[in-house]
Design a protein around this motif. Structure first.
Motif, PDB file in Angstrom:
ATOM      1  N   LEU A   1       1.039  -1.065  -0.150  1.00  8.66           N
ATOM      2  CA  LEU A   1      -0.189   0.125   0.016  1.00  8.66           C
ATOM      3  C   LEU A   1       0.747   1.278  -0.245  1.00  8.66           C
ATOM      4  N   SER A   2       2.046   1.420   0.572  1.00  9.70           N
ATOM      5  CA  SER A   2       3.376   2.652   0.731  1.00  9.70           C
ATOM      6  C   SER A   2       3.410   2.551  -0.895  1.00  9.70           C
ATOM      7  N   SER A   3       3.681   2.129  -1.857  1.00  6.98           N
ATOM      8  CA  SER A   3       4.591   1.523  -2.812  1.00  6.98           C
ATOM      9  C   SER A   3       3.370   2.368  -3.706  1.00  6.98           C
ATOM     10  N   LEU A   4       2.125   2.791  -3.632  1.00  8.24           N
ATOM     11  CA  LEU A   4       0.628   2.590  -4.262  1.00  8.24           C
ATOM     12  C   LEU A   4       0.537   5.138  -4.209  1.00  8.24           C
ATOM     13  N   LYS A   5       0.600   5.035  -5.807  1.00  6.19           N
ATOM     14  CA  LYS A   5       0.194   6.077  -5.831  1.00  6.19           C
ATOM     15  C   LYS A   5      -1.614   6.499  -5.580  1.00  6.19           C
ATOM     16  N   MET A   6      -1.999   6.908  -4.987  1.00  3.00           N
ATOM     17  CA  MET A   6      -3.423   7.442  -4.945  1.00  3.00           C
ATOM     18  C   MET A   6      -3.864   8.910  -4.761  1.00  3.00           C
ATOM     19  N   ASP A   7      -4.767   9.330  -4.615  1.00  2.00           N
ATOM     20  CA  ASP A   7      -6.107  10.965  -4.864  1.00  2.00           C
ATOM     21  C   ASP A   7      -6.378  10.649  -3.497  1.00  2.00           C
ATOM     22  N   ASP A   8      -6.514  11.571  -2.618  1.00  5.86           N
ATOM     23  CA  ASP A   8      -6.213  12.247  -1.767  1.00  5.86           C
ATOM     24  C   ASP A   8      -7.334  11.605  -0.707  1.00  5.86           C
ATOM     25  N   ILE A   9      -8.919  11.159  -1.648  1.00 13.08           N
ATOM     26  CA  ILE A   9     -10.162  10.342  -0.450  1.00 13.08           C
ATOM     27  C   ILE A   9      -9.053   8.980  -0.050  1.00 13.08           C
ATOM     28  N   GLN A  10      -8.527   8.311  -0.597  1.00 11.69           N
ATOM     29  CA  GLN A  10      -7.849   7.149  -1.041  1.00 11.69           C
ATOM     30  C   GLN A  10      -6.447   6.584  -0.270  1.00 11.69           C
ATOM     31  N   GLU A  11      -5.794   8.001  -0.058  1.00 12.29           N
ATOM     32  CA  GLU A  11      -4.856   8.158   1.162  1.00 12.29           C
ATOM     33  C   GLU A  11      -5.506   8.043   2.073  1.00 12.29           C
ATOM     34  N   ALA A  12      -6.377   9.064   2.361  1.00 14.41           N
ATOM     35  CA  ALA A  12      -7.193   8.487   3.441  1.00 14.41           C
ATOM     36  C   ALA A  12      -7.717   7.908   4.059  1.00 14.41           C
ATOM     37  N   ARG A  13      -8.198   7.102   3.129  1.00 16.89           N
ATOM     38  CA  ARG A  13      -8.967   5.442   3.730  1.00 16.89           C
ATOM     39  C   ARG A  13      -7.704   4.412   3.794  1.00 16.89           C
ATOM     40  N   LYS A  14      -6.494   4.816   2.723  1.00 15.03           N
ATOM     41  CA  LYS A  14      -5.293   3.869   3.532  1.00 15.03           C
ATOM     42  C   LYS A  14      -4.859   4.359   4.339  1.00 15.03           C
ATOM     43  N   ARG A  15      -4.816   5.448   5.082  1.00 12.31           N
ATOM     44  CA  ARG A  15      -3.456   5.635   6.261  1.00 12.31           C
ATOM     45  C   ARG A  15      -5.024   5.208   7.080  1.00 12.31           C
ATOM     46  N   SER A  16      -6.230   5.300   7.247  1.00 14.11           N
ATOM     47  CA  SER A  16      -6.804   4.803   8.313  1.00 14.11           C
ATOM     48  C   SER A  16      -7.122   3.674   8.210  1.00 14.11           C
TER      49      SER A  16
ATOM     50  N   GLY B   1      10.356  -6.343  -2.643  1.00 12.77           N
ATOM     51  CA  GLY B   1       9.618  -6.456  -3.538  1.00 12.77           C
ATOM     52  C   GLY B   1       8.377  -6.343  -4.659  1.00 12.77           C
ATOM     53  N   SER B   2       8.811  -6.562  -5.463  1.00  9.20           N
ATOM     54  CA  SER B   2       8.536  -6.249  -7.076  1.00  9.20           C
ATOM     55  C   SER B   2       6.886  -6.104  -7.687  1.00  9.20           C
ATOM     56  N   TYR B   3       6.069  -5.257  -6.955  1.00 12.99           N
ATOM     57  CA  TYR B   3       5.090  -5.437  -7.731  1.00 12.99           C
ATOM     58  C   TYR B   3       4.889  -4.886  -8.547  1.00 12.99           C
ATOM     59  N   ALA B   4       3.754  -5.071  -9.207  1.00 13.95           N
ATOM     60  CA  ALA B   4       2.750  -4.929 -10.252  1.00 13.95           C
ATOM     61  C   ALA B   4       1.884  -4.087 -10.204  1.00 13.95           C
ATOM     62  N   LYS B   5       1.190  -3.167 -10.237  1.00  8.68           N
ATOM     63  CA  LYS B   5       0.168  -2.632 -10.396  1.00  8.68           C
ATOM     64  C   LYS B   5      -0.873  -3.412 -10.580  1.00  8.68           C
ATOM     65  N   GLY B   6      -1.503  -3.237  -9.740  1.00  9.05           N
ATOM     66  CA  GLY B   6      -3.038  -4.350  -9.803  1.00  9.05           C
ATOM     67  C   GLY B   6      -2.739  -5.183 -10.107  1.00  9.05           C
ATOM     68  N   SER B   7      -1.725  -6.167  -8.949  1.00 11.41           N
ATOM     69  CA  SER B   7      -1.642  -7.442  -8.969  1.00 11.41           C
ATOM     70  C   SER B   7      -2.024  -8.358  -7.552  1.00 11.41           C
ATOM     71  N   ASN B   8      -2.926  -6.972  -6.368  1.00 10.94           N
ATOM     72  CA  ASN B   8      -3.460  -7.267  -5.217  1.00 10.94           C
ATOM     73  C   ASN B   8      -4.917  -5.953  -5.367  1.00 10.94           C
ATOM     74  N   THR B   9      -5.584  -7.042  -4.707  1.00 14.58           N
ATOM     75  CA  THR B   9      -6.800  -6.389  -5.154  1.00 14.58           C
ATOM     76  C   THR B   9      -7.067  -5.230  -3.503  1.00 14.58           C
ATOM     77  N   CYS B  10      -7.175  -4.103  -3.667  1.00 17.16           N
ATOM     78  CA  CYS B  10      -7.866  -3.540  -2.377  1.00 17.16           C
ATOM     79  C   CYS B  10      -9.233  -2.044  -3.038  1.00 17.16           C
ATOM     80  N   PRO B  11      -9.731  -1.723  -1.983  1.00 14.85           N
ATOM     81  CA  PRO B  11     -10.385  -0.597  -2.138  1.00 14.85           C
ATOM     82  C   PRO B  11     -10.410   0.633  -2.119  1.00 14.85           C
ATOM     83  N   PHE B  12      -8.674   0.823  -2.273  1.00 13.20           N
ATOM     84  CA  PHE B  12      -8.323   1.730  -2.746  1.00 13.20           C
ATOM     85  C   PHE B  12      -7.872   2.165  -3.833  1.00 13.20           C
ATOM     86  N   TYR B  13      -8.166   1.389  -5.109  1.00  8.01           N
ATOM     87  CA  TYR B  13      -8.105   1.290  -6.554  1.00  8.01           C
ATOM     88  C   TYR B  13      -9.523   1.641  -7.133  1.00  8.01           C
ATOM     89  N   SER B  14     -10.519   1.694  -5.891  1.00  3.68           N
ATOM     90  CA  SER B  14     -12.218   2.576  -6.613  1.00  3.68           C
ATOM     91  C   SER B  14     -11.911   3.570  -7.234  1.00  3.68           C
TER      92      SER B  14
END
Length: 109
Positions: A53-68, A96-109
């Protein structure tokens, strides 16, 4: 448990992948991923999630959900899996070498 497996698999040079998911109180999936065991990418499953999750770029709303989400997850981590400063057992930069989209979480939506 995943810390013990990681250590054992590294010692015996075994490798495995474990799919997992986290659900909330309403039985909604909030995170799904694949943990690579024995490769040294993460010490345990929570270390994996935090790195991913720390490696993913997110918008402000997703970032707040991620932090929570990460704050709640950290509260659930036993003290013996934390370092003296309260962080997890990261070993340097994200190995690790993670490709975006290799894991799913609510922060992508």
């Amino acid at each position: 448990m995943t810390k013990t497996l990681e250590t054992h698999y590294q010692r015996t040079k075994k490798k495995a992948h474990a799919d997992f998911f986290i659900i909330d109180e309403e039985d909604q999936e909030v995170y799904a991923g694949t943990l690579s065991i024995g490769l040294g990418h993460s010490c345990h499953v929570v270390d994996h999630i935090k790195k991913k999750l720390s490696s993913l770029k997110m918008d402000d709303i997703q970032e707040a959900r991620k932090r929570s989400f990460l704050e709640q997850l950290e509260k659930e981590v036993p003290d013996h899996l934390k370092t003296t400063d309260g962080s997890f057992c990261f070993r340097g930069r994200n190995r690790g070498s993670y490709a975006k989209g290799s894991n799913t979480c609510p922060f992508y939506s």
